[in-house]
Design a protein around this motif. Structure first.
Motif, PDB file in Angstrom:
ATOM      1  N   CYS A 137       0.835  -1.209   0.000  1.00 24.99           N
ATOM      2  CA  CYS A 137       0.000   0.000   0.000  1.00 24.99           C
ATOM      3  C   CYS A 137       0.867   1.256   0.000  1.00 24.99           C
ATOM      4  CB  CYS A 137      -0.929   0.026   1.205  1.00 24.99           C
ATOM      5  SG  CYS A 137      -2.240  -1.188   1.123  1.00 24.99           S
ATOM      6  N   GLU A 138       1.963   1.218   0.744  1.00 24.15           N
ATOM      7  CA  GLU A 138       2.842   2.376   0.811  1.00 24.15           C
ATOM      8  C   GLU A 138       3.592   2.586  -0.493  1.00 24.15           C
ATOM      9  OE1 GLU A 138       5.372   1.960   4.206  1.00 24.15           O
ATOM     10  OE2 GLU A 138       3.680   1.931   5.591  1.00 24.15           O
ATOM     11  N   MET A 139       3.829   1.512  -1.257  1.00 25.20           N
ATOM     12  CA  MET A 139       4.602   1.626  -2.488  1.00 25.20           C
ATOM     13  C   MET A 139       3.769   2.177  -3.638  1.00 25.20           C
ATOM     14  SD  MET A 139       7.273  -1.524  -2.558  1.00 25.20           S
ATOM     15  CE  MET A 139       6.118  -2.874  -2.399  1.00 25.20           C
ATOM     16  N   GLN A 140       2.460   2.223  -3.504  1.00 28.58           N
ATOM     17  CA  GLN A 140       1.632   2.786  -4.570  1.00 28.58           C
ATOM     18  C   GLN A 140       1.871   4.280  -4.624  1.00 28.58           C
ATOM     19  OE1 GLN A 140      -2.429   1.754  -3.830  1.00 28.58           O
ATOM     20  NE2 GLN A 140      -2.127  -0.387  -4.301  1.00 28.58           N
ATOM     21  N   GLU A 141       2.443   4.720  -5.722  1.00 24.26           N
ATOM     22  CA  GLU A 141       2.755   6.134  -5.866  1.00 24.26           C
ATOM     23  C   GLU A 141       1.612   6.852  -6.563  1.00 24.26           C
ATOM     24  OE1 GLU A 141       6.525   6.953  -7.587  1.00 24.26           O
ATOM     25  OE2 GLU A 141       7.514   5.374  -6.445  1.00 24.26           O
ATOM     26  N   THR A 142       1.504   8.117  -6.263  1.00 28.37           N
ATOM     27  CA  THR A 142       0.506   8.941  -6.924  1.00 28.37           C
ATOM     28  C   THR A 142       1.113   9.487  -8.205  1.00 28.37           C
ATOM     29  OG1 THR A 142      -0.477   9.533  -4.810  1.00 28.37           O
ATOM     30  CG2 THR A 142      -0.965  10.965  -6.676  1.00 28.37           C
ATOM     31  N   LYS A 191      -8.224  15.543  -8.236  1.00 27.81           N
ATOM     32  CA  LYS A 191      -7.630  14.371  -7.581  1.00 27.81           C
ATOM     33  C   LYS A 191      -8.504  13.140  -7.778  1.00 27.81           C
ATOM     34  CE  LYS A 191      -5.409  17.107  -4.005  1.00 27.81           C
ATOM     35  NZ  LYS A 191      -5.332  17.399  -2.570  1.00 27.81           N
ATOM     36  N   GLU A 192      -7.826  12.040  -8.086  1.00 33.38           N
ATOM     37  CA  GLU A 192      -8.449  10.728  -8.142  1.00 33.38           C
ATOM     38  C   GLU A 192      -7.576   9.793  -7.321  1.00 33.38           C
ATOM     39  OE1 GLU A 192      -9.398   9.322 -12.144  1.00 33.38           O
ATOM     40  OE2 GLU A 192      -8.998  11.344 -12.838  1.00 33.38           O
ATOM     41  N   LYS A 193      -7.988   8.575  -7.167  1.00 31.28           N
ATOM     42  CA  LYS A 193      -7.171   7.608  -6.428  1.00 31.28           C
ATOM     43  C   LYS A 193      -5.874   7.373  -7.202  1.00 31.28           C
ATOM     44  CE  LYS A 193      -7.244   3.027  -4.421  1.00 31.28           C
ATOM     45  NZ  LYS A 193      -7.961   1.773  -4.265  1.00 31.28           N
ATOM     46  N   ASN A 194      -4.743   7.633  -6.574  1.00 27.61           N
ATOM     47  CA  ASN A 194      -3.404   7.448  -7.143  1.00 27.61           C
ATOM     48  C   ASN A 194      -3.144   8.279  -8.393  1.00 27.61           C
ATOM     49  OD1 ASN A 194      -2.872   5.559  -5.125  1.00 27.61           O
ATOM     50  ND2 ASN A 194      -3.641   3.874  -6.379  1.00 27.61           N
ATOM     51  N   LEU A 195      -3.918   9.325  -8.641  1.00 25.23           N
ATOM     52  CA  LEU A 195      -3.699  10.176  -9.810  1.00 25.23           C
ATOM     53  C   LEU A 195      -4.127  11.601  -9.493  1.00 25.23           C
ATOM     54  CD1 LEU A 195      -3.016  10.505 -12.837  1.00 25.23           C
ATOM     55  CD2 LEU A 195      -5.365   9.862 -13.338  1.00 25.23           C
TER      56      LEU A 195
END
Length: 197
Positions: free
Chosen positions: A18-23, A72-76
């Motif tokens: 979860c922490e590695m998911q970058e925006t 803003k969107e999830k991870n974007l």
């Protein structure tokens, strides 16, 4: 004992993933290569009405800064850099570039024809292509307009949908947005009044 260790290992791995998911950040508009220190972020939810939004965009531009509309969107995160000049130039693009918002819905310019999400790909390549001195499009231009008292509902959803279509094109052409106030046109005076003058 091994079962407890496996549980902790799985939980640790899940948290790490979860922490590695970058925006991801995507930029649209001419100012995307400018110094980030001049950018002033705006979110549509901050504005009571469309008039406040366009006034703030103009105020930022006229104070030598760059307005950046953040969606803003999830991870974007989508950064929209509006095309705005402090001293407006005489510019009258084709009516095809306009999207008029009424009650949170996008309409074709001066019509009651609603712009539906499934038509955005075609509208982007046909109606929003901007040609200046060539047979090939120079960029894409979308002029969003609404009455000053109109709300900003629906604009963020439209921007998200049209930028998704633009991303699918995988083009080097810029996608530019302008935010203008729609002005109700008064009908011309009757012919009899003109002749009597």
């Amino acid at each position: 004992m091994n079962l407890k260790f496996a549980k902790y290992l799985i939980i640790t791995l899940l948290l790490a993933s979860c922490e590695m998911q970058e925006t991801e950040i995507k930029n649209y508009g001419f100012s995307k290569n400018e110094s980030g220190s001049l950018n002033l972020s705006l979110e549509l939810s901050e504005f009571k009405n469309y008039g406040n939004l366009i006034d703030r965009i103009r105020e930022i531009t006229c104070n030598d800064s760059i307005p950046k509309l953040v969606v803003k969107e999830k991870n974007l995160i989508r950064n929209i850099y509006p095309t705005e000049l402090c001293e407006p130039i005489i510019f009258d693009p084709d009516g095809k570039h306009y999207v008029t918002f009424r009650k949170g819905k996008p309409y074709e310019w001066q019509t009651i024809i609603e712009i539906l999400p499934d038509s955005l790909s075609k509208k982007l390549t046909e109606d929003f292509s901007y040609y200046r001195n060539s047979d090939k499009p120079e960029s894409y231009l979308i002029i969003l307009e609404s009455e000053r008292k109109g709300n900003v509902d629906g604009i963020e959803k439209f921007i998200t949908n049209i930028t998704q279509e633009y991303d699918r094109l995988e083009t080097d052409l810029e996608l530019n947005f302008a935010f203008w106030e729609s002005i109700r046109y008064l009908p011309p005076p009757p012919v009899n009044e003109i002749e009597s003058e």
